[in-house]
Each structure stands twice: as structure tokens, then as C-alpha cells.
Motif scaffolding. Structure first.
Motif, mmCIF file in Angstrom:
data_model
loop_
_atom_site.group_PDB
_atom_site.id
_atom_site.type_symbol
_atom_site.label_atom_id
_atom_site.label_comp_id
_atom_site.label_asym_id
_atom_site.label_seq_id
_atom_site.Cartn_x
_atom_site.Cartn_y
_atom_site.Cartn_z
ATOM 1 N N GLN A 64 0.443 -1.417 0.270
ATOM 2 C CA GLN A 64 -0.123 -0.147 -0.035
ATOM 3 C C GLN A 64 0.828 1.157 -0.141
ATOM 4 O OE1 GLN A 64 -2.030 -0.088 3.423
ATOM 5 N NE2 GLN A 64 -3.859 0.455 2.601
ATOM 6 N N GLY A 107 -7.832 -6.220 4.326
ATOM 7 C CA GLY A 107 -7.802 -5.268 3.810
ATOM 8 C C GLY A 107 -5.999 -5.689 2.804
ATOM 9 N N VAL A 108 -5.152 -4.949 3.113
ATOM 10 C CA VAL A 108 -3.784 -5.909 2.449
ATOM 11 C C VAL A 108 -3.533 -6.337 2.523
ATOM 12 C CG1 VAL A 108 -1.452 -4.579 1.097
ATOM 13 C CG2 VAL A 108 -2.916 -3.379 2.323
ATOM 14 N N ALA A 133 -12.431 -5.553 3.085
ATOM 15 C CA ALA A 133 -11.775 -3.933 3.319
ATOM 16 C C ALA A 133 -12.699 -3.527 2.964
ATOM 17 C CB ALA A 133 -11.183 -4.600 1.109
ATOM 18 N N ARG A 134 -12.557 -2.413 3.369
ATOM 19 C CA ARG A 134 -13.190 -0.719 3.619
ATOM 20 C C ARG A 134 -14.187 -0.736 2.481
ATOM 21 N NH1 ARG A 134 -9.099 3.406 3.031
ATOM 22 N NH2 ARG A 134 -7.110 1.901 3.296
ATOM 23 N N ASP A 157 -17.020 -2.557 4.656
ATOM 24 C CA ASP A 157 -17.108 -1.904 5.789
ATOM 25 C C ASP A 157 -18.455 -0.850 5.502
ATOM 26 O OD1 ASP A 157 -14.540 -2.770 6.263
ATOM 27 O OD2 ASP A 157 -13.904 -0.853 7.477
ATOM 28 N N PHE A 166 -17.630 -5.078 9.558
ATOM 29 C CA PHE A 166 -16.171 -5.938 9.560
ATOM 30 C C PHE A 166 -15.871 -7.154 9.131
ATOM 31 C CE2 PHE A 166 -15.262 -2.737 13.137
ATOM 32 C CZ PHE A 166 -14.096 -1.831 11.851
ATOM 33 N N VAL A 167 -14.834 -7.840 8.719
ATOM 34 C CA VAL A 167 -14.718 -9.015 8.582
ATOM 35 C C VAL A 167 -14.962 -10.247 9.733
ATOM 36 C CG1 VAL A 167 -11.794 -9.167 8.460
ATOM 37 C CG2 VAL A 167 -13.360 -11.119 6.876
ATOM 38 N N THR A 168 -14.143 -9.432 10.942
ATOM 39 C CA THR A 168 -14.196 -10.284 12.043
ATOM 40 C C THR A 168 -15.745 -10.694 12.345
ATOM 41 O OG1 THR A 168 -14.426 -8.412 13.185
ATOM 42 C CG2 THR A 168 -11.804 -9.613 12.945
ATOM 43 N N GLY A 187 -3.989 -9.229 8.796
ATOM 44 C CA GLY A 187 -4.980 -7.633 8.521
ATOM 45 C C GLY A 187 -4.043 -6.429 9.705
ATOM 46 N N SER A 209 -0.213 -13.437 12.067
ATOM 47 C CA SER A 209 0.826 -12.975 11.363
ATOM 48 C C SER A 209 0.759 -11.655 11.209
ATOM 49 C CB SER A 209 0.584 -12.919 9.940
ATOM 50 O OG SER A 209 2.194 -13.115 8.819
ATOM 51 N N ASN A 211 2.866 -8.229 11.998
ATOM 52 C CA ASN A 211 3.719 -6.797 11.232
ATOM 53 C C ASN A 211 4.144 -5.531 11.618
ATOM 54 O OD1 ASN A 211 4.622 -5.634 8.342
ATOM 55 N ND2 ASN A 211 2.436 -4.650 8.096
HETATM 56 P P1 NAD Z 1 -8.368 -1.721 6.288
HETATM 57 O O1 NAD Z 1 -7.852 0.014 7.914
HETATM 58 O O2 NAD Z 1 -8.399 -0.508 5.543
HETATM 59 O O3 NAD Z 1 -8.789 -2.550 7.013
HETATM 60 C C1 NAD Z 1 -9.671 -3.694 6.305
HETATM 61 C C2 NAD Z 1 -10.428 -4.515 6.763
HETATM 62 O O4 NAD Z 1 -9.709 -4.953 8.432
HETATM 63 C C3 NAD Z 1 -11.995 -3.899 6.976
HETATM 64 O O5 NAD Z 1 -12.349 -3.971 6.036
HETATM 65 C C4 NAD Z 1 -12.308 -4.977 8.449
HETATM 66 O O6 NAD Z 1 -12.476 -5.775 8.074
HETATM 67 C C5 NAD Z 1 -11.066 -5.352 8.888
HETATM 68 N N1 NAD Z 1 -10.542 -4.429 10.413
HETATM 69 C C6 NAD Z 1 -10.049 -3.278 10.234
HETATM 70 N N2 NAD Z 1 -10.454 -2.581 11.438
HETATM 71 C C7 NAD Z 1 -11.160 -3.558 12.060
HETATM 72 C C8 NAD Z 1 -11.214 -3.786 13.900
HETATM 73 N N3 NAD Z 1 -11.224 -2.622 14.159
HETATM 74 N N4 NAD Z 1 -12.852 -4.813 14.113
HETATM 75 C C9 NAD Z 1 -12.422 -5.553 13.157
HETATM 76 N N5 NAD Z 1 -12.005 -5.719 11.902
HETATM 77 C C10 NAD Z 1 -11.744 -3.996 11.553
HETATM 78 O O7 NAD Z 1 -7.108 -1.951 5.974
HETATM 79 P P2 NAD Z 1 -6.073 -1.825 5.469
HETATM 80 O O8 NAD Z 1 -5.483 -0.014 5.081
HETATM 81 O O9 NAD Z 1 -5.705 -2.577 4.383
HETATM 82 O O10 NAD Z 1 -4.644 -2.395 6.483
HETATM 83 C C11 NAD Z 1 -3.525 -2.273 6.149
HETATM 84 C C12 NAD Z 1 -2.826 -2.543 7.897
HETATM 85 O O11 NAD Z 1 -2.524 -3.844 7.475
HETATM 86 C C13 NAD Z 1 -1.467 -1.681 8.130
HETATM 87 O O12 NAD Z 1 -1.574 -1.401 9.079
HETATM 88 C C14 NAD Z 1 -0.519 -3.308 7.403
HETATM 89 O O13 NAD Z 1 0.103 -2.869 8.714
HETATM 90 C C15 NAD Z 1 -1.744 -3.967 7.769
HETATM 91 N N6 NAD Z 1 -0.781 -5.073 7.256
HETATM 92 C C16 NAD Z 1 -0.514 -6.442 7.980
HETATM 93 C C17 NAD Z 1 -0.131 -7.232 7.339
HETATM 94 C C18 NAD Z 1 0.705 -8.736 7.884
HETATM 95 O O14 NAD Z 1 1.308 -9.306 7.627
HETATM 96 N N7 NAD Z 1 0.082 -8.708 9.178
HETATM 97 C C19 NAD Z 1 -0.097 -7.102 5.698
HETATM 98 C C20 NAD Z 1 0.135 -6.439 5.850
HETATM 99 C C21 NAD Z 1 -0.771 -5.367 5.759
#
Ligand code: NAD
Ligand code: FES
Length: 280
Positions: A64, A107-108, A133-134, A157, A166-168, A187, A209, A211
Motif C-alpha cells: 500500500q 485489507g492488504v 476491505a473498506r 465496511d 467487518f470481516v471479523t 491484516g 501474522s 507486521n
Molecule cells: P483497513 O483498515 O482497510 O481494514 C481492512 C479490513 O480489516 C476492514 O475492512 C475490516 O474488515 C477489518 N478491520 C479493520 N479494523 C477493524 C476492527 N477495528 N475490528 C475488526 N475488523 C477490522 O486495512 P488496510 O488499510 O488495508 O490495512 C493496512 C494495515 O494492515 C496496516 O496497518 C498494515 O501494517 C497491515 N498489514 C499487515 C500485514 C501482516 O503481515 N500482518 C500485511 C499487510 C498489511
């Protein structure tokens, strides 16, 4: 120097980059990551390996464009180069036959879910993928995830695709009816925290996993420290995957927020200088 084979937008602000890195492609396993440095003055960023092809000698990453480094990476065109790609780093996912596995991606993080679910499927597991995803525009790799899944559920969302929320929420509903053998989540950190709190009462093994901020990716700097089961762990060498029920998510979320202001400042410098100043 590592040659970029392709670098294209797959959703607003999200890119898929393929880089020539034959040695990494040969060794890569699901769940691992690389650390990238775009140029000499750039910071190092960890990116999960989404795909690799040992014959082409290439690796694929999805990122991203949120900070200075990812924006610089987004500007490297086909045929261009990035300075450094170190990896594969981190412990691979333990791939074995668990039975029914629910993979939750946000998301990503959906990109990171793909290789892990693909390998779990190859090992004979029944795969239920839940991706969030949002908005529908930000929903990535849906077709690829559908291909490796026995069931696939979508949440946005704003309700523009699939379930609204939310996916949760999808996971919560699923658990009310069935209890899988494993839940794997990747995520936003807050999402992985919520996943772990939903699965805890059911006693379902839950792998997340993580990050966190990383610098060297080799256990030397301590930037990626995380508390797991009350003990200090380094996500880069002890993880990136951990038992979600044992992770101290609150301290991790605070650490991730710590450098937000510096990142915003660096980004505004980059924007003012049209991205030409590689010393940002
Ligand atoms: P985002 O904020 O758009 O959220 C994506 C989805 O996550 C939402 O649509 C929802 O379903 C869920 N979500 C978000 N907030 C939530 C909450 N409070 N409760 C329950 N579900 C929730 O995500 P984005 O902008 O694509 O994400 C970017 C984040 O993901 C960054 O912080 C990045 O560091 C992290 N990321 C982590 C990894 C990893 O290896 N863990 C890999 C890539 C990205
Ligand atoms: Fe430096 Fe993990 S990134 S110790």
C-alpha cells in the motif's frame, strides 16, 4: 541491485510488484517476508512474500502506498531497480493437515493470506476464506483466493460488496455454527486482536501474522519487539506468526503508533519536493 519486472496498481493506492530475485525465489516459503530498501538513503521496510517463481527467478509483493518508502517503491518503473531485497526472512508457516482452516484477511493482508491458504489447501485442508476491505474497490486478489478456497466470504465496511461490516463479524457468525480446527489471521493489528478475542472462548488454535515496525529483519535492532506469553519476542526471527491468544496486542498497537508523526512529516517533505529528494 534488483530489477523490477512489473509494478502495477491493483486497487486504489495498492500495487503489485514483481522483482527479479532468483536466490530468494528458490528458497521462499509461505509466511515469509523480505526487507526492501529502495535507495541508499531509504529506510528498510518488511513486505510479505505473496508469490514466487523459481523458474522465472522472481518474487511478487503487494504493498500500500502509505509512507515515503512505499511511495518511492511505487515510482520504480518496469526495468528499473531497487537497491536491496533481503530474504526470505522469518519462519515459514507450519504447513500440515489440520482439517478445516478459516483464513481471515483484512485489507492488504488479503495478499498475505493467499500463499498461506494455497499451501494449506495443497496439504489437504478444507479452506474457508473470509476477506474484508473498506470498499469493493479495495478488495484485492479475490479470484486468486477463491481458487484456493472451498468457501469464500466477503465483507466490506460500506456494504459495497458482500456482508456490510467487518470481516471479523463473519468469523463470529461462523463460530456460532461451526468450530474449525485452525484460524489464521492477517491484516491490521486491531483486526488480528479482534479475531483472537473472538476465537478464545471456543479454544480454537489461532495464528496471527504480525507486521510490526522492522529495521534489519535479522534480530539485531529490536525494532520489531512484541510481548508474547509475557516474554519479549522479535517478530522478524521468532515470528512473524504467533499464537494470537498469547500476543499482547495493546503494547504492539502502541508501538506501531509511536512513529506515525515522523512518518507524516517525512511524507510531507517528499510531497513538497515532488519525491525527488531521496534523502527524506
Ligand atoms: P483497513 O483498515 O482497510 O481494514 C481492512 C479490513 O480489516 C476492514 O475492512 C475490516 O474488515 C477489518 N478491520 C479493520 N479494523 C477493524 C476492527 N477495528 N475490528 C475488526 N475488523 C477490522 O486495512 P488496510 O488499510 O488495508 O490495512 C493496512 C494495515 O494492515 C496496516 O496497518 C498494515 O501494517 C497491515 N498489514 C499487515 C500485514 C501482516 O503481515 N500482518 C500485511 C499487510 C498489511
Ligand atoms: Fe530488528 Fe527484528 S527487525 S530485531
Amino acid at each position: 541491485m534488483f530489477k523490477v519486472i512489473s509494478n502495477r496498481i491493483i486497487a486504489p493506492g495498492i500495487r503489485r510488484i514483481e522483482i527479479l530475485a532468483p536466490r530468494i525465489a528458490k528458497k521462499a516459503k509461505a509466511g515469509q517476508f523480505v526487507v526492501i530498501r529502495v535507495d541508499e538513503k531509504g529506510e528498510r521496510i518488511p513486505l510479505t512474500l505473496v508469490d514466487w517463481d523459481s523458474e522465472r527467478g522472481s518474487i511478487t509483493l503487494v504493498f500500500q502506498e502509505v509512507g515515503v518508502t512505499t511511495r518511492k517503491l511505487g515510482r520504480v518503473r518496469e526495468g528499473g531497480y531497487v537497491l536491496d531485497v533481503t530474504g526470505p526472512l522469518g519462519n515459514p508457516t507450519e504447513i500440515k493437515r489440520y482439517g478445516v482452516i478459516v483464513g481471515v484477511g483484512g485489507g492488504v493482508g488479503n495478499a498475505c493470506l493467499l500463499p498461506v491458504m494455497r499451501e494449506f489447501k495443497r496439504a489437504g485442508n478444507y479452506i474457508v476464506s473470509m476477506i474484508g476491505a473498506r470498499t469493493c474497490e479495495l478488495l484485492i486478489l479475490e479470484d486468486e483466493l477463491r481458487e484456493v478456497s472451498d468457501e469464500l466470504y466477503i465483507a466490506t465496511d460500506d456494504g459495497s460488496r458482500g456482508y456490510k461490516g467487518f470481516v471479523t463479524d463473519l468469523l463470529k457468525k461462523y463460530l456460532e455454527e461451526k468450530v474449525p480446527d485452525l484460524v489464521y489471521a492477517v491484516g491490521p493489528t486491531i483486526m488480528m486482536k479482534v479475531v483472537s478475542s473472538i476465537t478464545r472462548p471456543y479454544g480454537v488454535r489461532t495464528i496471527v501474522s504480525l507486521n510490526p515496525i522492522m529495521v534489519d529483519g535479522t534480530g539485531m535492532c529490536g525494532a520489531c519487539r512484541v510481548i508474547v506469553n509475557g516474554k519479549l519476542r522479535f517478530a522478524c526471527i521468532d515470528g512473524p506468526e504467533f499464537d494470537g491468544h498469547k500476543v499482547d496486542f495493546d503494547s504492539l498497537i502502541n508501538r506501531i503508533r509511536m512513529y506515525k508523526r515522523e512518518e507524516e512529516l517525512a511524507l510531507s517533505f517528499l510531497e513538497k519536493r515532488g519525491g525527488e529528494d531521496h534523502g527524506v
